[in-house]
Scaffold this motif. Sequence first.
Motif, PDB file in Angstrom:
ATOM      1  N   SER A  91       0.799  -1.223   0.000  1.00 46.79           N
ATOM      2  CA  SER A  91       0.000   0.000   0.000  1.00 46.79           C
ATOM      3  C   SER A  91       0.836   1.280   0.000  1.00 46.79           C
ATOM      4  CB  SER A  91      -0.951   0.011   1.196  1.00 46.79           C
ATOM      5  OG  SER A  91      -0.226   0.043   2.411  1.00 46.79           O
ATOM      6  N   GLU A  92       2.084   1.182   0.426  1.00 49.71           N
ATOM      7  CA  GLU A  92       2.930   2.376   0.501  1.00 49.71           C
ATOM      8  C   GLU A  92       3.076   3.018  -0.878  1.00 49.71           C
ATOM      9  OE1 GLU A  92       7.544   3.122   1.463  1.00 49.71           O
ATOM     10  OE2 GLU A  92       6.427   2.006   2.998  1.00 49.71           O
ATOM     11  N   GLY A  93       2.877   4.333  -0.914  1.00 46.85           N
ATOM     12  CA  GLY A  93       2.998   5.066  -2.166  1.00 46.85           C
ATOM     13  C   GLY A  93       1.712   5.110  -2.967  1.00 46.85           C
ATOM     14  N   ARG A  94       0.682   4.477  -2.453  1.00 40.88           N
ATOM     15  CA  ARG A  94      -0.613   4.482  -3.130  1.00 40.88           C
ATOM     16  C   ARG A  94      -1.565   5.329  -2.293  1.00 40.88           C
ATOM     17  NH1 ARG A  94      -0.028   0.288  -6.910  1.00 40.88           N
ATOM     18  NH2 ARG A  94       1.321  -1.383  -6.239  1.00 40.88           N
ATOM     19  N   GLY A  95      -2.662   5.719  -2.874  1.00 36.97           N
ATOM     20  CA  GLY A  95      -3.624   6.552  -2.168  1.00 36.97           C
ATOM     21  C   GLY A  95      -4.481   5.772  -1.185  1.00 36.97           C
ATOM     22  N   GLN A  96      -5.276   6.509  -0.436  1.00 37.94           N
ATOM     23  CA  GLN A  96      -6.214   5.907   0.517  1.00 37.94           C
ATOM     24  C   GLN A  96      -7.218   5.006  -0.198  1.00 37.94           C
ATOM     25  OE1 GLN A  96      -6.119   5.768   3.770  1.00 37.94           O
ATOM     26  NE2 GLN A  96      -8.056   4.644   3.917  1.00 37.94           N
ATOM     27  N   ASP A  97      -7.465   5.300  -1.451  1.00 39.39           N
ATOM     28  CA  ASP A  97      -8.400   4.463  -2.202  1.00 39.39           C
ATOM     29  C   ASP A  97      -7.899   3.027  -2.324  1.00 39.39           C
ATOM     30  OD1 ASP A  97      -6.357   5.343  -3.824  1.00 39.39           O
ATOM     31  OD2 ASP A  97      -7.628   5.851  -5.528  1.00 39.39           O
ATOM     32  N   TRP A  98      -6.581   2.819  -2.325  1.00 37.36           N
ATOM     33  CA  TRP A  98      -6.016   1.468  -2.358  1.00 37.36           C
ATOM     34  C   TRP A  98      -6.518   0.663  -1.155  1.00 37.36           C
ATOM     35  CZ3 TRP A  98      -3.284  -1.387  -5.795  1.00 37.36           C
ATOM     36  CH2 TRP A  98      -2.652  -2.545  -5.333  1.00 37.36           C
ATOM     37  N   ILE A  99      -6.492   1.307   0.021  1.00 41.52           N
ATOM     38  CA  ILE A  99      -6.970   0.652   1.239  1.00 41.52           C
ATOM     39  C   ILE A  99      -8.470   0.389   1.127  1.00 41.52           C
ATOM     40  CG2 ILE A  99      -7.259   0.902   3.747  1.00 41.52           C
ATOM     41  CD1 ILE A  99      -4.323   0.473   2.824  1.00 41.52           C
ATOM     42  N   GLN A 100      -9.216   1.339   0.576  1.00 34.08           N
ATOM     43  CA  GLN A 100     -10.661   1.152   0.416  1.00 34.08           C
ATOM     44  C   GLN A 100     -10.966  -0.007  -0.532  1.00 34.08           C
ATOM     45  OE1 GLN A 100     -11.703   5.127  -0.760  1.00 34.08           O
ATOM     46  NE2 GLN A 100     -12.160   5.762   1.337  1.00 34.08           N
ATOM     47  N   PHE A 101     -10.221  -0.110  -1.625  1.00 32.94           N
ATOM     48  CA  PHE A 101     -10.426  -1.234  -2.543  1.00 32.94           C
ATOM     49  C   PHE A 101     -10.084  -2.556  -1.858  1.00 32.94           C
ATOM     50  CE2 PHE A 101      -9.654   1.975  -6.067  1.00 32.94           C
ATOM     51  CZ  PHE A 101     -10.981   2.020  -6.464  1.00 32.94           C
ATOM     52  N   SER A 102      -9.003  -2.559  -1.090  1.00 32.89           N
ATOM     53  CA  SER A 102      -8.611  -3.773  -0.360  1.00 32.89           C
ATOM     54  C   SER A 102      -9.691  -4.151   0.648  1.00 32.89           C
ATOM     55  CB  SER A 102      -7.270  -3.554   0.351  1.00 32.89           C
ATOM     56  OG  SER A 102      -6.253  -3.270  -0.576  1.00 32.89           O
ATOM     57  N   ASP A 103     -10.200  -3.148   1.381  1.00 35.27           N
ATOM     58  CA  ASP A 103     -11.290  -3.404   2.337  1.00 35.27           C
ATOM     59  C   ASP A 103     -12.530  -3.941   1.626  1.00 35.27           C
ATOM     60  OD1 ASP A 103      -9.905  -2.712   4.654  1.00 35.27           O
ATOM     61  OD2 ASP A 103     -10.573  -0.614   4.598  1.00 35.27           O
ATOM     62  N   SER A 104     -12.816  -3.416   0.448  1.00 36.97           N
ATOM     63  CA  SER A 104     -13.971  -3.901  -0.321  1.00 36.97           C
ATOM     64  C   SER A 104     -13.793  -5.356  -0.710  1.00 36.97           C
ATOM     65  CB  SER A 104     -14.179  -3.039  -1.570  1.00 36.97           C
ATOM     66  OG  SER A 104     -14.554  -1.740  -1.211  1.00 36.97           O
ATOM     67  N   LEU A 105     -12.575  -5.727  -1.099  1.00 36.04           N
ATOM     68  CA  LEU A 105     -12.301  -7.122  -1.431  1.00 36.04           C
ATOM     69  C   LEU A 105     -12.493  -8.009  -0.203  1.00 36.04           C
ATOM     70  CD1 LEU A 105     -11.406  -9.231  -3.512  1.00 36.04           C
ATOM     71  CD2 LEU A 105      -9.029  -8.690  -2.915  1.00 36.04           C
ATOM     72  N   ILE A 106     -12.054  -7.534   0.942  1.00 41.87           N
ATOM     73  CA  ILE A 106     -12.217  -8.294   2.184  1.00 41.87           C
ATOM     74  C   ILE A 106     -13.694  -8.481   2.504  1.00 41.87           C
ATOM     75  CG2 ILE A 106     -11.838  -8.219   4.691  1.00 41.87           C
ATOM     76  CD1 ILE A 106      -9.206  -6.583   3.942  1.00 41.87           C
ATOM     77  N   GLU A 107     -14.466  -7.408   2.400  1.00 41.89           N
ATOM     78  CA  GLU A 107     -15.895  -7.476   2.713  1.00 41.89           C
ATOM     79  C   GLU A 107     -16.653  -8.393   1.749  1.00 41.89           C
ATOM     80  OE1 GLU A 107     -17.521  -6.379   5.458  1.00 41.89           O
ATOM     81  OE2 GLU A 107     -15.463  -5.979   6.084  1.00 41.89           O
ATOM     82  N   VAL A 108     -16.383  -8.259   0.465  1.00 42.48           N
ATOM     83  CA  VAL A 108     -17.106  -9.094  -0.500  1.00 42.48           C
ATOM     84  C   VAL A 108     -16.677 -10.557  -0.368  1.00 42.48           C
ATOM     85  CG1 VAL A 108     -15.607  -8.849  -2.539  1.00 42.48           C
ATOM     86  CG2 VAL A 108     -18.065  -9.119  -2.832  1.00 42.48           C
ATOM     87  N   SER A 109     -15.455 -10.794   0.081  1.00 40.17           N
ATOM     88  CA  SER A 109     -15.014 -12.181   0.266  1.00 40.17           C
ATOM     89  C   SER A 109     -15.817 -12.861   1.374  1.00 40.17           C
ATOM     90  CB  SER A 109     -13.518 -12.242   0.571  1.00 40.17           C
ATOM     91  OG  SER A 109     -13.246 -11.840   1.902  1.00 40.17           O
ATOM     92  N   LYS A 110     -16.243 -12.088   2.363  1.00 43.71           N
ATOM     93  CA  LYS A 110     -17.079 -12.647   3.429  1.00 43.71           C
ATOM     94  C   LYS A 110     -18.441 -13.071   2.879  1.00 43.71           C
ATOM     95  CE  LYS A 110     -14.797  -9.850   6.926  1.00 43.71           C
ATOM     96  NZ  LYS A 110     -14.928  -8.666   7.799  1.00 43.71           N
ATOM     97  N   LEU A 111     -19.004 -12.236   2.007  1.00 43.81           N
ATOM     98  CA  LEU A 111     -20.267 -12.597   1.363  1.00 43.81           C
ATOM     99  C   LEU A 111     -20.089 -13.823   0.470  1.00 43.81           C
ATOM    100  CD1 LEU A 111     -21.473  -9.027   0.287  1.00 43.81           C
ATOM    101  CD2 LEU A 111     -22.259 -10.375   2.260  1.00 43.81           C
ATOM    102  N   ALA A 112     -18.960 -13.874  -0.210  1.00 44.02           N
ATOM    103  CA  ALA A 112     -18.668 -15.009  -1.092  1.00 44.02           C
ATOM    104  C   ALA A 112     -18.524 -16.299  -0.291  1.00 44.02           C
ATOM    105  CB  ALA A 112     -17.390 -14.727  -1.888  1.00 44.02           C
ATOM    106  N   GLU A 113     -17.850 -16.205   0.838  1.00 49.41           N
ATOM    107  CA  GLU A 113     -17.682 -17.380   1.697  1.00 49.41           C
ATOM    108  C   GLU A 113     -19.042 -17.873   2.201  1.00 49.41           C
ATOM    109  OE1 GLU A 113     -15.451 -18.785   5.813  1.00 49.41           O
ATOM    110  OE2 GLU A 113     -15.330 -16.681   5.214  1.00 49.41           O
TER     111      GLU A 113
END
Length: 159
Positions: A91-113
């Motif tokens: 994440s270093e050198g990337r914007g806050q949106d990188w963290i938001q996209f990563s969080d979105s992947l984490i959240e949707v993975s819970k729904l997928a599971e």
Amino acid sequence: MNKAVIAATGATLLLGGCNQAAQAPEMTAQQLMAKEVQPTAEIYWNAVQFISDETGDHDVFPKTDAEWKAVQDAAVKLGKLGEQLKTPGFSEGRGQDWIQFSDSLIEVSKLAEQAAAERNTDKVFEVGGTIYSVCSACHQMYPPATGAGTEERPGDDAA
């Protein structure tokens, strides 16, 4: 053991963990996407399909416990990969949106599971579309570089 020895041992272990966390990842974000995220997402996406071809219409879905477990395991792994993408090495050198996209992947993975655990083919298909949307949105902000795996450092523009 006396309290000073216990405290010193604990401090050493904590500092050792900090040094490991600060180390650069073994692969770049581009490589992680190509070698881990994409193949894992494809396991999930390919689990439930409707195919219409010259031989007719075909529903594809997991039929055995092992096949359903593979789908559920892929969902869990996507969440872990999302966590990994949030680490400073990626994440270093990337914007806050990188963290938001990563969080979105984490959240949707819970729904997928959950969808896979329920063996709900409609839900697996629907959540697969949401995973695709999260990935696509991230790729619009962080376009994959041409020549996959050629990124020099995790902070580069390519994801």
